[in-house]
Design a protein around this motif. Structure first.
Motif: not given
Length: 163
Positions: A97-126
């Motif tokens: 709901d990032c663009h006047s209650g709807g999806t902005c043009l870059t929403h899926h880009l930022w969602c993909d980035l968030s997923q990649r960051i989570h995957e990156f952190l999932s590959g690092i153990s203590l």
């Protein structure tokens, strides 16, 4: 992209716990002193980490917290997830709901980035972090400053000083 203090402190505290695991249960007061995180905040974080089955508590004299399993099997992403934190690159917290209650043009880009960051952190153990020489050196300096340098660590100090 932002990772809040909650997530950063949780990872820092868990890494401190992993670094001192060989000493038995670690008190939150010791983590607080070494890492400069308030004791009351650590108590809140560790309640969530315990519910997330990442740590166990030991009561009584000499009690504290310990990792609930081997540090090799605890990923940084699991720590962040356990404290109900997310690494979110969107402005809408992924709701779309990032663009006047709807999806902005870059929403899926930022969602993909968030997923990649989570995957990156999932590959690092203590354990991966504990093995890093920079982390070991900083932990040793924290222990020295705190005055808890143990007999075996004096050789490390001399070796580090010679480098």
């Amino acid at each position: 992209m932002r990772l809040t203090t909650k997530g950063r402190y949780a990872v820092t505290a868990m890494l401190d716990l992993a670094l001192h695991a060989q000493d038995g249960p670690v008190s939150l007061a010791d983590i607080s002193e070494r890492q400069g995180i308030s004791l009351s905040y650590l108590e809140q974080l560790f309640a969530k980490l315990r519910r997330g089955s990442l740590v166990t508590s030991v009561r009584g004299p000499g009690g504290g917290y310990q990792l609930s399993r081997e540090m090799e099997s605890i990923q940084v992403a699991q720590v962040i997830d356990a404290v109900n934190e997310s690494v979110d690159a969107t402005r809408c917290q992924g709701l779309g709901d990032c663009h006047s209650g709807g999806t902005c043009l870059t929403h899926h880009l930022w969602c993909d980035l968030s997923q990649r960051i989570h995957e990156f952190l999932s590959g690092i153990s203590l354990a991966d972090l504990v093995k890093r020489s920079d982390v070991q050196e900083l932990a040793l300096l924290q222990d020295i400053r705190r005055g808890s340098c143990q007999a075996g660590s004096s050789e490390k100090i001399e070796t580090t000083a010679v480098k």
